[in-house]
Design a protein around this motif. Structure first.
Motif, PDB file in Angstrom:
ATOM      1  N   PRO A   1      42.082  33.744  50.210  1.00  0.00           N
ATOM      2  CA  PRO A   1      41.099  34.654  49.644  1.00  0.00           C
ATOM      3  C   PRO A   1      41.653  36.064  49.494  1.00  0.00           C
ATOM      4  O   PRO A   1      42.466  36.518  50.309  1.00  0.00           O
ATOM      5  CB  PRO A   1      39.961  34.619  50.670  1.00  0.00           C
ATOM      6  CG  PRO A   1      40.642  34.293  51.962  1.00  0.00           C
ATOM      7  CD  PRO A   1      41.796  33.394  51.608  1.00  0.00           C
ATOM      8  N   ALA A   2      41.230  36.766  48.468  1.00  0.00           N
ATOM      9  CA  ALA A   2      41.650  38.144  48.233  1.00  0.00           C
ATOM     10  C   ALA A   2      40.585  38.834  47.398  1.00  0.00           C
ATOM     11  O   ALA A   2      39.861  38.186  46.630  1.00  0.00           O
ATOM     12  CB  ALA A   2      43.003  38.195  47.526  1.00  0.00           C
TER      13      ALA A   2
ATOM     14  N   LYS B   1      47.547  25.303  40.518  1.00  0.00           N
ATOM     15  CA  LYS B   1      47.655  26.715  40.861  1.00  0.00           C
ATOM     16  C   LYS B   1      46.578  27.485  40.111  1.00  0.00           C
ATOM     17  O   LYS B   1      46.081  27.050  39.069  1.00  0.00           O
ATOM     18  CB  LYS B   1      49.033  27.259  40.480  1.00  0.00           C
ATOM     19  CG  LYS B   1      49.372  27.092  38.995  1.00  0.00           C
ATOM     20  CD  LYS B   1      50.762  27.601  38.671  1.00  0.00           C
ATOM     21  CE  LYS B   1      51.076  27.428  37.184  1.00  0.00           C
ATOM     22  NZ  LYS B   1      52.402  27.967  36.829  1.00  0.00           N
ATOM     23  N   GLY B   2      46.200  28.627  40.656  1.00  0.00           N
ATOM     24  CA  GLY B   2      45.211  29.451  39.990  1.00  0.00           C
ATOM     25  C   GLY B   2      44.251  30.087  40.969  1.00  0.00           C
ATOM     26  O   GLY B   2      44.553  30.231  42.165  1.00  0.00           O
TER      27      GLY B   2
ATOM     28  N   TYR C   1      30.973  34.791  50.757  1.00  0.00           N
ATOM     29  CA  TYR C   1      32.312  34.351  50.328  1.00  0.00           C
ATOM     30  C   TYR C   1      32.487  34.685  48.846  1.00  0.00           C
ATOM     31  O   TYR C   1      32.657  33.814  48.003  1.00  0.00           O
ATOM     32  CB  TYR C   1      32.485  32.852  50.572  1.00  0.00           C
ATOM     33  CG  TYR C   1      32.342  32.500  52.031  1.00  0.00           C
ATOM     34  CD1 TYR C   1      33.428  32.600  52.897  1.00  0.00           C
ATOM     35  CD2 TYR C   1      31.103  32.126  52.549  1.00  0.00           C
ATOM     36  CE1 TYR C   1      33.283  32.315  54.246  1.00  0.00           C
ATOM     37  CE2 TYR C   1      30.959  31.844  53.892  1.00  0.00           C
ATOM     38  CZ  TYR C   1      32.048  31.941  54.744  1.00  0.00           C
ATOM     39  OH  TYR C   1      31.909  31.676  56.075  1.00  0.00           O
ATOM     40  N   GLN C   2      32.451  35.979  48.571  1.00  0.00           N
ATOM     41  CA  GLN C   2      32.491  36.450  47.191  1.00  0.00           C
ATOM     42  C   GLN C   2      33.900  36.736  46.700  1.00  0.00           C
ATOM     43  O   GLN C   2      34.096  37.184  45.574  1.00  0.00           O
ATOM     44  CB  GLN C   2      31.657  37.729  47.071  1.00  0.00           C
ATOM     45  CG  GLN C   2      30.196  37.551  47.444  1.00  0.00           C
ATOM     46  CD  GLN C   2      29.439  36.681  46.460  1.00  0.00           C
ATOM     47  OE1 GLN C   2      29.711  36.724  45.258  1.00  0.00           O
ATOM     48  NE2 GLN C   2      28.502  35.880  46.947  1.00  0.00           N
ATOM     49  N   GLU C   3      34.923  36.477  47.542  1.00  0.00           N
ATOM     50  CA  GLU C   3      36.295  36.768  47.146  1.00  0.00           C
ATOM     51  C   GLU C   3      36.803  35.819  46.063  1.00  0.00           C
ATOM     52  O   GLU C   3      36.190  34.800  45.755  1.00  0.00           O
ATOM     53  CB  GLU C   3      37.249  36.667  48.359  1.00  0.00           C
ATOM     54  CG  GLU C   3      36.901  37.579  49.511  1.00  0.00           C
ATOM     55  CD  GLU C   3      36.011  36.906  50.522  1.00  0.00           C
ATOM     56  OE1 GLU C   3      35.954  37.406  51.650  1.00  0.00           O
ATOM     57  OE2 GLU C   3      35.369  35.883  50.194  1.00  0.00           O
ATOM     58  N   ARG C   4      37.946  36.180  45.533  1.00  0.00           N
ATOM     59  CA  ARG C   4      38.685  35.298  44.627  1.00  0.00           C
ATOM     60  C   ARG C   4      39.579  34.422  45.494  1.00  0.00           C
ATOM     61  O   ARG C   4      40.372  34.920  46.300  1.00  0.00           O
ATOM     62  CB  ARG C   4      39.537  36.147  43.677  1.00  0.00           C
ATOM     63  CG  ARG C   4      40.341  35.341  42.682  1.00  0.00           C
ATOM     64  CD  ARG C   4      41.203  36.249  41.829  1.00  0.00           C
ATOM     65  NE  ARG C   4      42.315  36.800  42.602  1.00  0.00           N
ATOM     66  CZ  ARG C   4      43.318  37.491  42.072  1.00  0.00           C
ATOM     67  NH1 ARG C   4      43.322  37.748  40.782  1.00  0.00           N
ATOM     68  NH2 ARG C   4      44.293  37.948  42.825  1.00  0.00           N
ATOM     69  N   TYR C   5      39.481  33.107  45.365  1.00  0.00           N
ATOM     70  CA  TYR C   5      40.252  32.192  46.198  1.00  0.00           C
ATOM     71  C   TYR C   5      41.434  31.634  45.405  1.00  0.00           C
ATOM     72  O   TYR C   5      41.259  30.830  44.488  1.00  0.00           O
ATOM     73  CB  TYR C   5      39.369  31.053  46.723  1.00  0.00           C
ATOM     74  CG  TYR C   5      38.518  31.473  47.895  1.00  0.00           C
ATOM     75  CD1 TYR C   5      38.890  31.156  49.195  1.00  0.00           C
ATOM     76  CD2 TYR C   5      37.356  32.218  47.705  1.00  0.00           C
ATOM     77  CE1 TYR C   5      38.121  31.562  50.282  1.00  0.00           C
ATOM     78  CE2 TYR C   5      36.586  32.632  48.780  1.00  0.00           C
ATOM     79  CZ  TYR C   5      36.979  32.301  50.064  1.00  0.00           C
ATOM     80  OH  TYR C   5      36.221  32.720  51.142  1.00  0.00           O
TER      81      TYR C   5
END
Length: 375
Positions: A294-295, A267-268, A277-281
């Motif tokens: 992604p967010a 998890k993480g 694709y610069q989001e936090r996955y």
């Protein structure tokens, strides 16, 4: 792209007497501040907020806030119950479905994957097996083989009722029936670490009035005793990995594809930094089940990867070395197609591009469902 993280729905399956309700009560009793919504047996119960409720209520009525739900339902009404649980007013963190002992888990998984409510997502299938009755159950229910083949995580329960040699034999037979790499966790009285399935919210973050079980747990933490001494998580090891350097999506997917069977949970959040694709996955893995979500990053939030890996009998330093090898020095130079492997494990509604559609081939070990897949 939906920035609100959907609620994971975990299916708890197993034949009658395997210990599903005992395991569920254990999860509820060791949930920390996590709010767990529960759909029990024939989908007749919808929200449980304390350990004692699961053992005291029937399948047709459970108190829900200021009201109750009282009816006899079947699987066709599952969507309606999940919609109720996912309503923001209930502030549910995770939903656990305790399936009927004669339910067909594969069909339940299909129903969850086909669910169009963006507030929920499939979170994995946990198959509970009675070690003491395994041979008799399999003889009476040949479908056992099929159920095990689609499980993301198998809990071999009641291991205290078989000797070591018998347990080893059963573990070998169960492993042969499962898909390659499916984790097998031994347990007695359903005691597994809840962290294998969902995150426990710290007590300080518990919203609303503490329940009786919460007060007891807090008291244990302050009376000089080790509150974790008898907890199931004492049987597992966890490894934490943090990197301010982006990870290579291709090398990270390769790491996930090769993860050992003893690695039960990952998890993480992952930072890839690939152009476009610069989001936090967010990454969530339970057994073979794997999903990315992604967010956007929070305002001022540092771009970094933070992972927790939970397993048993794993080589912690070795896992960290493999993750270190996933670091990418120049993510801005990575081609967009390097994200294809990641996007195959992202829900279509969250992809926000046409790139994944260009690679719709299934992974080597089976077809790709629409929302999260065995890995």
């Amino acid at each position: 792209m939906n920035s609100v993280q959907p609620i994971p729905v975990v299916v708890l399956a197993g034949f009658l007497g395997s210990g599903k309700t005992t395991l569920l009560n254990h999860l509820l009793g060791n949930r920390g501040g996590t709010r767990i919504g529960v759909v029990v047996n024939d989908f007749g119960s919808i929200e449980i907020d304390a350990m004692s409720v699961a053992g005291q209520v029937g399948d047709s009525m459970v108190s829900l806030g200021g009201g109750c739900l009282c009816c006899a339902v079947d699987g066709s009404e599952l969507d309606a119950y999940l919609d109720k649980l996912a309503a923001p007013v209930h502030r549910i963190d995770v939903i656990v479905i305790e399936a009927s002992g004669l339910a067909e888990p594969q069909e339940m998984v299909k129903m969850l994957i086909a669910n169009e409510n963006p507030a929920i997502r499939y979170g994995g299938l946990v198959q509970v097996v009675d070690a003491a009755e395994f041979d008799r159950t399999r003889a009476a229910h040949p479908e056992t083989d099929r159920h095990l083949s689609v499980a993301d995580l198998v809990v071999l329960n009641k291991t205290d009722r078989v000797d070591p040699a018998e347990r080893a034999r059963i573990e070998g037979e169960v492993a042969a029936l499962c898909a390659p790499g499916t984790p097998l966790v031994g347990a007695d009285h359903g005691r597994i670490d809840p962290e294998l399935l969902f995150d426990r919210r710290p007590w300080t973050e518990t919203r609303g009035q503490l329940s009786f079980e919460d007060l007891i747990a807090e008291a244990e933490e302050h009376d000089g005793r080790d509150p974790h001494a008898d907890h199931a998580h004492a049987r597992y090891e966890s490894v934490e990995f943090t990197s301010d350097q982006a990870l290579s999506p291709r090398r990270f997917i390769d790491f996930l594809d090769r993860r050992p069977a003893g690695l039960y949970r990952i998890k993480g959040f992952v930072w890839f930094g690939v152009p476009g694709y610069q989001e936090r996955y967010e990454v969530h893995a339970v057994g073979r089940f794997l999903r990315f979500a992604p967010a956007p990053w929070g305002r001022g939030e540092r771009r970094r990867t933070q992972l927790v890996l939970i397993g048993s009998g794993t080589d912690g330093p070795g896992l960290l070395r493999e993750l270190d090898a996933c670091r990418e020095g120049s993510p801005e130079q990575a081609p967009p197609e390097s994200m294809w492997g990641v996007l195959r494990y992202v829900a279509p509604a969250d992809r926000g591009d046409d790139l994944a559609a260009e690679d719709d081939s299934p992974p080597e070990d089976g077809p790709v469902p629409e929302d999260g897949v065995p890995a």
